[in-house]
Design a protein around this motif. Structure first.
Motif, PDB file in Angstrom:
ATOM      1  N   MET A 191       0.687  -1.272  -0.181  1.00 49.52           N
ATOM      2  CA  MET A 191       0.017  -0.121  -0.042  1.00 49.52           C
ATOM      3  C   MET A 191       1.102   1.190  -0.137  1.00 49.52           C
ATOM      4  SD  MET A 191      -3.013   0.512   2.648  1.00 49.52           S
ATOM      5  CE  MET A 191      -3.480   2.170   3.240  1.00 49.52           C
ATOM      6  N   PRO A 192       0.850   2.360  -1.047  1.00 50.42           N
ATOM      7  CA  PRO A 192       1.538   3.383  -1.073  1.00 50.42           C
ATOM      8  C   PRO A 192       1.207   4.460   0.313  1.00 50.42           C
ATOM      9  CG  PRO A 192       0.022   3.371  -2.685  1.00 50.42           C
ATOM     10  CD  PRO A 192      -0.184   2.028  -2.030  1.00 50.42           C
ATOM     11  N   PRO A 193       2.286   5.036   0.408  1.00 50.14           N
ATOM     12  CA  PRO A 193       2.035   6.019   1.651  1.00 50.14           C
ATOM     13  C   PRO A 193       0.876   7.125   1.372  1.00 50.14           C
ATOM     14  CG  PRO A 193       4.110   6.265   0.948  1.00 50.14           C
ATOM     15  CD  PRO A 193       3.600   5.099  -0.041  1.00 50.14           C
ATOM     16  N   LYS A 194      -0.048   7.353   2.172  1.00 52.91           N
ATOM     17  CA  LYS A 194      -0.889   8.404   1.971  1.00 52.91           C
ATOM     18  C   LYS A 194      -0.278   9.676   1.741  1.00 52.91           C
ATOM     19  CE  LYS A 194      -5.474  10.208   3.841  1.00 52.91           C
ATOM     20  NZ  LYS A 194      -6.211  10.076   4.879  1.00 52.91           N
ATOM     21  N   LYS A 195      -0.661  10.464   0.671  1.00 53.01           N
ATOM     22  CA  LYS A 195      -0.046  11.938   0.283  1.00 53.01           C
ATOM     23  C   LYS A 195      -0.623  12.866   1.442  1.00 53.01           C
ATOM     24  CE  LYS A 195      -0.088  15.519  -3.173  1.00 53.01           C
ATOM     25  NZ  LYS A 195      -0.614  16.438  -2.160  1.00 53.01           N
ATOM     26  N   GLY A 196       0.287  13.589   1.994  1.00 52.86           N
ATOM     27  CA  GLY A 196       0.133  14.570   3.033  1.00 52.86           C
ATOM     28  C   GLY A 196      -0.994  15.771   2.521  1.00 52.86           C
ATOM     29  N   PRO A 197      -1.042  16.506   3.708  1.00 45.47           N
ATOM     30  CA  PRO A 197      -1.810  17.557   3.089  1.00 45.47           C
ATOM     31  C   PRO A 197      -1.159  18.862   2.312  1.00 45.47           C
ATOM     32  CG  PRO A 197      -1.319  17.576   5.498  1.00 45.47           C
ATOM     33  CD  PRO A 197      -0.930  16.405   5.079  1.00 45.47           C
ATOM     34  N   THR A 198      -1.887  19.577   1.852  1.00 38.52           N
ATOM     35  CA  THR A 198      -0.965  20.800   1.173  1.00 38.52           C
ATOM     36  C   THR A 198      -0.626  21.884   2.324  1.00 38.52           C
ATOM     37  OG1 THR A 198      -2.598  20.456  -0.829  1.00 38.52           O
ATOM     38  CG2 THR A 198      -1.213  22.435  -0.676  1.00 38.52           C
ATOM     39  N   ILE A 199       0.813  22.168   2.204  1.00 37.31           N
ATOM     40  CA  ILE A 199       1.061  23.158   3.234  1.00 37.31           C
ATOM     41  C   ILE A 199       0.902  24.548   2.278  1.00 37.31           C
ATOM     42  CG2 ILE A 199       3.300  24.372   4.272  1.00 37.31           C
ATOM     43  CD1 ILE A 199       4.448  21.223   4.054  1.00 37.31           C
ATOM     44  N   LEU A 200       0.046  25.213   2.941  1.00 38.24           N
ATOM     45  CA  LEU A 200      -0.260  26.456   2.297  1.00 38.24           C
ATOM     46  C   LEU A 200       0.803  27.817   2.452  1.00 38.24           C
ATOM     47  CD1 LEU A 200      -4.090  26.591   3.410  1.00 38.24           C
ATOM     48  CD2 LEU A 200      -3.070  25.863   1.023  1.00 38.24           C
ATOM     49  N   THR A 201       1.240  27.703   4.023  1.00 34.15           N
ATOM     50  CA  THR A 201       2.213  28.858   4.288  1.00 34.15           C
ATOM     51  C   THR A 201       2.938  28.199   5.359  1.00 34.15           C
ATOM     52  OG1 THR A 201       0.777  29.892   6.177  1.00 34.15           O
ATOM     53  CG2 THR A 201       0.978  30.674   3.901  1.00 34.15           C
ATOM     54  N   LYS A 202       4.353  28.481   5.517  1.00 36.59           N
ATOM     55  CA  LYS A 202       5.115  28.262   6.942  1.00 36.59           C
ATOM     56  C   LYS A 202       5.691  29.770   7.381  1.00 36.59           C
ATOM     57  CE  LYS A 202       7.224  24.196   4.632  1.00 36.59           C
ATOM     58  NZ  LYS A 202       8.637  23.512   4.233  1.00 36.59           N
ATOM     59  N   SER A 203       5.643  29.736   8.671  1.00 38.12           N
ATOM     60  CA  SER A 203       6.413  30.884   9.103  1.00 38.12           C
ATOM     61  C   SER A 203       6.953  30.713  10.625  1.00 38.12           C
ATOM     62  CB  SER A 203       5.097  31.883   9.331  1.00 38.12           C
ATOM     63  OG  SER A 203       4.010  31.342  10.311  1.00 38.12           O
ATOM     64  N   THR A 204       8.101  31.260  10.987  1.00 38.97           N
ATOM     65  CA  THR A 204       8.614  31.249  12.347  1.00 38.97           C
ATOM     66  C   THR A 204       7.773  31.808  13.178  1.00 38.97           C
ATOM     67  OG1 THR A 204      10.758  30.594  11.246  1.00 38.97           O
ATOM     68  CG2 THR A 204      10.732  31.486  13.650  1.00 38.97           C
ATOM     69  N   VAL A 205       7.121  31.343  14.317  1.00 40.81           N
ATOM     70  CA  VAL A 205       6.476  32.038  15.289  1.00 40.81           C
ATOM     71  C   VAL A 205       7.034  32.340  16.881  1.00 40.81           C
ATOM     72  CG1 VAL A 205       4.224  30.996  14.348  1.00 40.81           C
ATOM     73  CG2 VAL A 205       5.464  29.705  16.277  1.00 40.81           C
ATOM     74  N   ALA A 206       8.302  31.804  16.903  1.00 38.91           N
ATOM     75  CA  ALA A 206       8.947  31.835  18.042  1.00 38.91           C
ATOM     76  C   ALA A 206      10.520  31.236  17.986  1.00 38.91           C
ATOM     77  CB  ALA A 206       8.417  31.008  19.300  1.00 38.91           C
ATOM     78  N   GLU A 207      11.452  31.824  18.453  1.00 37.21           N
ATOM     79  CA  GLU A 207      12.825  31.388  18.467  1.00 37.21           C
ATOM     80  C   GLU A 207      13.649  31.667  19.563  1.00 37.21           C
ATOM     81  OE1 GLU A 207      15.630  33.065  15.443  1.00 37.21           O
ATOM     82  OE2 GLU A 207      13.856  33.771  14.688  1.00 37.21           O
ATOM     83  N   SER A 208      14.439  30.860  20.170  1.00 34.24           N
ATOM     84  CA  SER A 208      15.429  30.959  20.991  1.00 34.24           C
ATOM     85  C   SER A 208      16.933  30.642  20.386  1.00 34.24           C
ATOM     86  CB  SER A 208      15.382  29.972  22.188  1.00 34.24           C
ATOM     87  OG  SER A 208      15.482  28.827  21.702  1.00 34.24           O
ATOM     88  N   ARG A 209      17.827  30.601  21.094  1.00 40.74           N
ATOM     89  CA  ARG A 209      19.183  30.429  20.921  1.00 40.74           C
ATOM     90  C   ARG A 209      19.465  29.097  20.089  1.00 40.74           C
ATOM     91  NH1 ARG A 209      23.413  28.174  23.192  1.00 40.74           N
ATOM     92  NH2 ARG A 209      22.335  27.753  25.193  1.00 40.74           N
ATOM     93  N   LEU A 210      18.454  28.016  20.372  1.00 41.31           N
ATOM     94  CA  LEU A 210      18.784  26.772  19.952  1.00 41.31           C
ATOM     95  C   LEU A 210      17.619  26.233  19.232  1.00 41.31           C
ATOM     96  CD1 LEU A 210      19.803  25.020  23.402  1.00 41.31           C
ATOM     97  CD2 LEU A 210      21.278  25.681  21.649  1.00 41.31           C
ATOM     98  N   PHE A 211      16.544  26.856  19.550  1.00 44.57           N
ATOM     99  CA  PHE A 211      15.240  26.208  18.805  1.00 44.57           C
ATOM    100  C   PHE A 211      14.544  27.450  17.909  1.00 44.57           C
ATOM    101  CE2 PHE A 211      15.651  23.646  22.546  1.00 44.57           C
ATOM    102  CZ  PHE A 211      16.295  22.514  22.017  1.00 44.57           C
ATOM    103  N   LYS A 212      13.729  26.891  16.854  1.00 46.46           N
ATOM    104  CA  LYS A 212      12.942  27.833  16.028  1.00 46.46           C
ATOM    105  C   LYS A 212      11.698  26.957  15.966  1.00 46.46           C
ATOM    106  CE  LYS A 212      16.025  30.445  13.246  1.00 46.46           C
ATOM    107  NZ  LYS A 212      16.565  30.823  12.155  1.00 46.46           N
ATOM    108  N   ILE A 213      10.507  27.814  16.477  1.00 48.48           N
ATOM    109  CA  ILE A 213       9.242  26.852  16.283  1.00 48.48           C
ATOM    110  C   ILE A 213       8.590  27.379  15.011  1.00 48.48           C
ATOM    111  CG2 ILE A 213       7.030  26.767  17.088  1.00 48.48           C
ATOM    112  CD1 ILE A 213       8.409  26.817  20.074  1.00 48.48           C
ATOM    113  N   GLU A 214       7.833  26.599  14.173  1.00 52.04           N
ATOM    114  CA  GLU A 214       7.441  27.058  12.855  1.00 52.04           C
ATOM    115  C   GLU A 214       6.047  26.522  12.938  1.00 52.04           C
ATOM    116  OE1 GLU A 214       9.423  26.605   8.662  1.00 52.04           O
ATOM    117  OE2 GLU A 214       8.589  24.467   9.415  1.00 52.04           O
ATOM    118  N   ALA A 215       5.088  27.540  12.275  1.00 53.87           N
ATOM    119  CA  ALA A 215       3.568  27.037  12.290  1.00 53.87           C
ATOM    120  C   ALA A 215       3.402  26.930  10.804  1.00 53.87           C
ATOM    121  CB  ALA A 215       2.829  28.465  12.476  1.00 53.87           C
TER     122      ALA A 215
END
Length: 187
Positions: A1-25
């Motif tokens: 069974m082939p893997p299910k195609k994922g949803p369409t990504i409409l936008t990506k944006s960084t919503v928070a960041e620190s010295r080590l990590f970035k959180i993306e929406a």
């Protein structure tokens, strides 16, 4: 069974960041038209390695290292990031030398794992390290790591040890036990 195609990504944006990590929406649209925003750690493009070092005497070598997430010292296997230009096997040997003072002539890749794939994309390659030889490299740890020998024959007891609780370590140990005969180990 082939893997299910994922949803369409409409936008990506960084919503928070620190010295080590970035959180993306991620604003997503699913095949049924439903739209949702998911948050995740922004992919860094780097992977990691973890090794189950086994001595010729049948001991596994662990390290006791401070973990900021649990605010205590944890017992686990040597691990670290793969540097740019390094293959996972090279990183595995480097990390062994930095954390326990041994290299490995034989590395067996167990599996690549992902921790919490809903939030992280980084992969970790799990290895068994055998035919160890002494060699020390300077690591980046803030203090010397305590190395702990544990008889592989008593691995079941390690699984219940209070300080041995990281899911990736437990996975690596269970995968090692699953192929112990192929590795030439007798318990």
């Amino acid at each position: 069974m082939p893997p299910k195609k994922g949803p369409t990504i409409l936008t990506k944006s960084t919503v928070a960041e620190s010295r080590l990590f970035k959180i993306e929406a991620l604003d997503l649209e699913f095949s049924n038209g439903e739209k949702r925003t998911y948050e995740r750690m922004k992919p860094s493009g780097r992977s990691a390695v973890m090794m189950v070092p086994i001595t010729q005497d049948g001991d596994i070598l662990l390290v006791r290292e401070y973990a900021a997430g649990t605010e205590r010292y944890e017992l686990g296997f040597p691990k670290g990031l793969v540097d740019l230009g390094e293959e996972p096997e090279q990183a595995a040997n480097r990390e062994l030398k930095e954390e326990i003072g041994f290299g490995a002539h034989k590395l067996t890749r167990l599996k690549d794992v992902v921790l919490a794939p809903s939030y992280f994309s980084s992969k970790m390659a799990l290895f068994v390290a055998q035919d160890l030889y002494p060699e020390v490299l300077q690591g980046d740890e803030p203090e010397p790591l305590e190395m702990v020998k544990w008889p592989l024959a008593q691995a079941e007891e390690l699984l219940t040890h209070l300080d041995f609780c990281e899911a990736r370590c437990i996975t690596a140990l269970l995968l090692t036990l699953r192929i112990k005969t192929q590795l030439g180990l007798s318990l």
